[in-house]
Motif scaffolding. Structure first.
Motif, PDB file in Angstrom:
ATOM      1  N   GLU A 120       0.827  -1.203   0.000  1.00 17.07           N
ATOM      2  CA  GLU A 120       0.000   0.000   0.000  1.00 17.07           C
ATOM      3  C   GLU A 120       0.864   1.256   0.000  1.00 17.07           C
ATOM      4  O   GLU A 120       0.529   2.268  -0.627  1.00 17.07           O
ATOM      5  CB  GLU A 120      -0.920  -0.011   1.221  1.00 17.07           C
ATOM      6  N   GLU A 121       2.001   1.193   0.712  1.00 21.07           N
ATOM      7  CA  GLU A 121       2.924   2.331   0.756  1.00 21.07           C
ATOM      8  C   GLU A 121       3.407   2.682  -0.656  1.00 21.07           C
ATOM      9  O   GLU A 121       3.423   3.848  -1.051  1.00 21.07           O
ATOM     10  CB  GLU A 121       4.141   2.005   1.638  1.00 21.07           C
ATOM     11  N   CYS A 122       3.796   1.665  -1.393  1.00 20.78           N
ATOM     12  CA  CYS A 122       4.311   1.908  -2.750  1.00 20.78           C
ATOM     13  C   CYS A 122       3.218   2.398  -3.690  1.00 20.78           C
ATOM     14  O   CYS A 122       3.485   3.170  -4.610  1.00 20.78           O
ATOM     15  CB  CYS A 122       4.969   0.640  -3.297  1.00 20.78           C
ATOM     16  N   SER A 123       1.978   1.968  -3.449  1.00 21.26           N
ATOM     17  CA  SER A 123       0.858   2.462  -4.254  1.00 21.26           C
ATOM     18  C   SER A 123       0.651   3.948  -4.008  1.00 21.26           C
ATOM     19  O   SER A 123       0.402   4.723  -4.943  1.00 21.26           O
ATOM     20  CB  SER A 123      -0.418   1.685  -3.908  1.00 21.26           C
ATOM     21  N   LYS A 124       0.773   4.374  -2.742  1.00 23.93           N
ATOM     22  CA  LYS A 124       0.638   5.793  -2.406  1.00 23.93           C
ATOM     23  C   LYS A 124       1.803   6.607  -2.973  1.00 23.93           C
ATOM     24  O   LYS A 124       1.625   7.737  -3.427  1.00 23.93           O
ATOM     25  CB  LYS A 124       0.569   5.965  -0.884  1.00 23.93           C
ATOM     26  N   ILE A 125       2.989   6.028  -2.939  1.00 24.87           N
ATOM     27  CA  ILE A 125       4.147   6.714  -3.515  1.00 24.87           C
ATOM     28  C   ILE A 125       3.950   6.907  -5.009  1.00 24.87           C
ATOM     29  O   ILE A 125       4.306   7.958  -5.560  1.00 24.87           O
ATOM     30  CB  ILE A 125       5.446   5.923  -3.215  1.00 24.87           C
ATOM     31  N   LYS A 126       3.369   5.917  -5.670  1.00 29.04           N
ATOM     32  CA  LYS A 126       3.068   6.067  -7.089  1.00 29.04           C
ATOM     33  C   LYS A 126       2.092   7.220  -7.313  1.00 29.04           C
ATOM     34  O   LYS A 126       2.270   8.046  -8.220  1.00 29.04           O
ATOM     35  CB  LYS A 126       2.474   4.772  -7.653  1.00 29.04           C
ATOM     36  N   GLU A 127       1.047   7.315  -6.477  1.00 26.36           N
ATOM     37  CA  GLU A 127       0.086   8.417  -6.589  1.00 26.36           C
ATOM     38  C   GLU A 127       0.786   9.761  -6.465  1.00 26.36           C
ATOM     39  O   GLU A 127       0.540  10.691  -7.250  1.00 26.36           O
ATOM     40  CB  GLU A 127      -0.985   8.293  -5.503  1.00 26.36           C
ATOM     41  N   LEU A 128       1.666   9.861  -5.479  1.00 28.39           N
ATOM     42  CA  LEU A 128       2.395  11.113  -5.256  1.00 28.39           C
ATOM     43  C   LEU A 128       3.327  11.432  -6.421  1.00 28.39           C
ATOM     44  O   LEU A 128       3.474  12.588  -6.820  1.00 28.39           O
ATOM     45  CB  LEU A 128       3.183  11.031  -3.946  1.00 28.39           C
ATOM     46  N   ALA A 129       3.955  10.387  -6.971  1.00 32.54           N
ATOM     47  CA  ALA A 129       4.861  10.598  -8.107  1.00 32.54           C
ATOM     48  C   ALA A 129       4.097  11.129  -9.321  1.00 32.54           C
ATOM     49  O   ALA A 129       4.572  12.032 -10.024  1.00 32.54           O
ATOM     50  CB  ALA A 129       5.577   9.300  -8.450  1.00 32.54           C
TER      51      ALA A 129
END
Length: 394
Positions: A120-129
């Motif tokens: 989930e953390e990496c999914s949120k990082i993708k959103e931010l990117a």
């Protein structure tokens, strides 16, 4: 016989050590990053640790036809940041446990078009990117708009930055400040005029310092021994100091209203290079640049050339320069100013001058713009486009 026993003893010790190492290696917690990157045959995919000292290569692989890859890393118990990179195409990931993160992407647009699962953390990082990419696209469009002047570009960029920051603060950072993606958001950047800057800048914004402090405080609770948490604290503390300095400097820039005469300026009366007393207030009806200068400084010639260009462009329209020198050598000053077309006066009190105190001059050179009514309008730190500022007053 004794020698044989010693050899046997050493062998036994070595065997025990090997077994112990094997047990430790097998029990060491690791996370895994795997997946495929298509259309990247023969490209080198780097797996890099985004340490506090910058990116460090952990592993790499030359991709084959199917683009598959698999990397392992030590799970530290606190969020750590890594990236997959081919050339300048980057996918950011974060891990803090024995999770398996799967990435599916296609080169050469893997930074924007990848899929991530298992974290989930990496999914949120993708959103931010992706949000950051959209922000940069907006900034580029503003900067490349030929109908916008310098001030308009800066104002427009500031507006989109404020909107971006409000969204990220509300929906990401303040929502879960202990998360890796909140930490990631703090260090996102934007580029304007080939200069890269932090979106959240704790060096100049009091609000941004509070955002850093919120994440630092949360990390203290959830990851009390993490170096990244300690680093956040240091950044927040330094930011608080910087903001206080900026606030104090801005306060100093405000001239005491009790010292301003009815014409709207603090008058100056000094002799020019011909021995004639020249009063600043006598220039009412003109747009005046009040310039404090030292001709003996290293950059004097360059600055004088810049002033001459401004004078030549705008003097016929009612622009004047009233230049106050604090050079200690009067003869040198007269020699340097003999051929200058504007008003040049000298303050014999030098750096102890009351005029410097009255105008709160903290560094030389410094200039102010005064309008036709003898009202002081701006000082140099408030002016981003000197030509536009002069034209607005003429």
């Amino acid at each position: 016989m004794k020698m044989k026993r010693n050899i046997t003893g050493f062998a036994s010790i070595a065997m025990i050590m090997m077994m112990a190492w094997t047990i430790v290696s097998c029990t060491e917690k690791k996370f895994h990053v795997n997946g495929t990157i298509s259309d990247a045959k023969d490209s080198t995919l780097y797996f890099e640790d985004m340490s506090l000292n910058g990116p460090q290569v952990v592993d790499s692989v030359k991709l084959g036809e199917d683009g598959s890859f698999s990397f392992d890393g030590k799970a530290s118990g606190a969020p750590e940041f890594y990236r997959l990179r081919i050339a300048n195409q980057i996918i950011n990931v974060a891990a803090d446990s024995t999770e398996t993160i799967s990435i599916k992407a296609s080169y050469p647009n893997m930074s924007a078009g990848y899929e991530v699962s298992g974290s989930e953390e990496c999914s949120k990082i993708k959103e931010l990117a992706l949000l950051q990419m959209d922000l940069q696209a907006q900034i580029n469009a503003i900067a490349n708009n030929p109908s916008l002047g310098v001030d308009a570009v800066e104002d427009s960029v500031q507006n989109v930055l404020v909107a971006y920051k409000n969204n990220v603060k509300l929906n990401y950072i303040f929502k879960e400040p202990m998360k890796a993606y909140s930490y990631f958001a703090l260090f996102q950047t934007f580029t304007l005029g080939n200069v890269s800057s932090l979106i959240f800048n704790p060096r100049s914004s009091e609000d941004d310092v509070k955002v850093f402090a919120a994440v630092a405080t949360s990390w203290d609770t959830y990851y009390p021994k993490a170096e990244r948490g300690k680093n956040l604290h240091n950044i927040a503390i330094e930011g608080m100091k910087d903001v206080r300095i900026i606030r104090n400097e801005r306060a100093k820039m405000t001239i005491d209203s009790r010292k301003i005469n009815t014409s709207g300026i603090i008058d100056i009366a000094l002799q020019d290079n011909k021995g004639v007393t020249r009063r600043l207030s006598d220039l009412k009806g003109k747009v005046v640049m009040l310039d404090f200068h030292v001709f003996a400084s290293d950059n004097s010639m360059k600055r004088i050339m810049m002033l001459r260009e401004l004078y030549n462009k705008y003097h016929a329209q009612g622009f004047e320069i009233y230049q106050v020198s604090i050079d200690p050598d009067e003869h040198f000053w007269k020699t340097q100013t003999a051929a200058l077309p504007w008003i040049c006066v000298r303050d014999a009190d030098g750096t102890s001058s009351q005029n410097l105190i009255n105008y709160n001059v903290q560094q030389i050179p410094t200039f102010f713009l005064i309008d036709k009514n003898n009202v002081l309008q701006k000082r140099d730190v408030q002016i981003k486009d000197i030509d536009a500022a002069i034209k607005a007053l003429l």
